[in-house]
Design a protein around this motif. Sequence first.
Motif, PDB file in Angstrom:
ATOM      1  N   UNK A   3       0.562  -1.055   0.337  1.00  7.97           N
ATOM      2  CA  UNK A   3      -0.497  -0.144   0.208  1.00  7.97           C
ATOM      3  C   UNK A   3       0.659   1.141  -0.071  1.00  7.97           C
ATOM      4  N   UNK A   4       2.612   1.468  -0.070  1.00  8.98           N
ATOM      5  CA  UNK A   4       3.040   2.471   0.191  1.00  8.98           C
ATOM      6  C   UNK A   4       3.406   3.039  -1.452  1.00  8.98           C
ATOM      7  N   UNK A 172     -16.635   6.524   3.110  1.00 10.25           N
ATOM      8  CA  UNK A 172     -17.784   5.393   1.909  1.00 10.25           C
ATOM      9  C   UNK A 172     -16.794   5.239   0.520  1.00 10.25           C
ATOM     10  N   UNK A 173     -16.279   5.927  -0.238  1.00 12.12           N
ATOM     11  CA  UNK A 173     -16.183   5.058  -0.924  1.00 12.12           C
ATOM     12  C   UNK A 173     -14.784   5.165  -0.945  1.00 12.12           C
ATOM     13  N   UNK A 174     -13.766   5.312  -0.280  1.00 12.67           N
ATOM     14  CA  UNK A 174     -12.713   4.225  -0.052  1.00 12.67           C
ATOM     15  C   UNK A 174     -12.838   3.389   0.599  1.00 12.67           C
ATOM     16  N   UNK A 181     -10.425  -4.559  -3.366  1.00 11.95           N
ATOM     17  CA  UNK A 181      -9.354  -4.215  -4.035  1.00 11.95           C
ATOM     18  C   UNK A 181      -8.573  -5.201  -2.916  1.00 11.95           C
ATOM     19  N   UNK A 182      -8.018  -4.252  -1.977  1.00  8.43           N
ATOM     20  CA  UNK A 182      -6.873  -4.998  -0.874  1.00  8.43           C
ATOM     21  C   UNK A 182      -7.591  -5.514   0.221  1.00  8.43           C
ATOM     22  N   UNK A 200      -5.168   0.646  -3.472  1.00  7.85           N
ATOM     23  CA  UNK A 200      -5.002  -0.923  -4.002  1.00  7.85           C
ATOM     24  C   UNK A 200      -4.956  -0.919  -5.566  1.00  7.85           C
ATOM     25  N   UNK A 201      -4.822  -2.143  -5.331  1.00  8.02           N
ATOM     26  CA  UNK A 201      -4.376  -2.241  -6.922  1.00  8.02           C
ATOM     27  C   UNK A 201      -5.871  -3.909  -7.072  1.00  8.02           C
TER      28      UNK A 201
END
Length: 329
Positions: A3-4, A172-174, A181-182, A200-201
């Motif tokens: 996550x860097x 909430x979107x995050x 993703x993560x 994240x990916x």
Amino acid sequence: MTMQRRTFLSVSAAGAAGLGLSLLGAGQALAAVGPLDTAPTTPFAVGVRRYDWTRGSRPCTTYVYYPAAGTPGGNPVTNAPVANGVFPVYNFTHGFQSSPQNSLFIIRALAAAGFIVPAPHFNHNFDDVRNGNTSKDVSQTLTQTLALNTSGPLAGHINTGIGVGVSGHSLGGMITHGLLTSWPDSRIISANPQSCEDMGNPAASVSAKVLFVHGDRDPTTQYSSARQAYTEMTWPKAFLTFVGGSHTSFWSDNRFPNTVVDWARWTMYGDTAARDRLPSDAAGPNTRWEAQLGDSPGGPAAYTLVAQHSGKAADVNEASTAVGARLIQ
């Protein structure tokens, strides 16, 4: 998963608080509920029930909004009888220092259009958003919501076989993007991160159609980060930009709920008419609509569309637009 390289949200409490705005509805042309896989075509009244769920020691208090019997319009009715029909689940997660009640304009639009909408009420902790705890809380909320199909007033009214949808604004979107993703939830087939940042990916275990919504002058969550998240997502996907828009300025714009509801209707009910309305839903002054739809790049009925709107609706037919075509208006 590293996550860097991600830049996370840093915001004051006052700047991120949700607004208590309200709209009457999504303004879609809807109809009466039909078979399981047929999208409703008339709007429903909306009911709401509260459930005090937990994940271990973590509270996951959730307000579940749903299509209700009665006259459409007005505020959700607590413990109202459920409407006839079987409905898919589409979660909504609020932003920092907000609540489901402050987001009723979008929750009510989804429920009135024929969705069960679990809306957890979190006392957001930034560390828990960053470490995935809150995304995992939403997964627990989805599990508990689906379980309501076996007993109680919602029994037999929840489509548990097609997967689920998730949406949310700001933090909430995050959290929503984190579920793709993560901290993936493989049940998700549709998603709508609003004013989010990249978490994240994309996870190989999630196959979802994803709609991003963001103002490109958002001082709270980075537009460039959401753009990166969009770029990384596989097809089908879309991005609605409110040009000059801030973190919440588009909340009072009917194009926002109209687009979100039609995205949900297409991705959860297979409503191709709703899919074909999307460019018009997004059209008007100061919007930019981008879509890459179809099963895969170059696949059947796929196109790449970029439409910069200045008041005239885009007229785009997915089935007839050439792959890779770019439309600028």
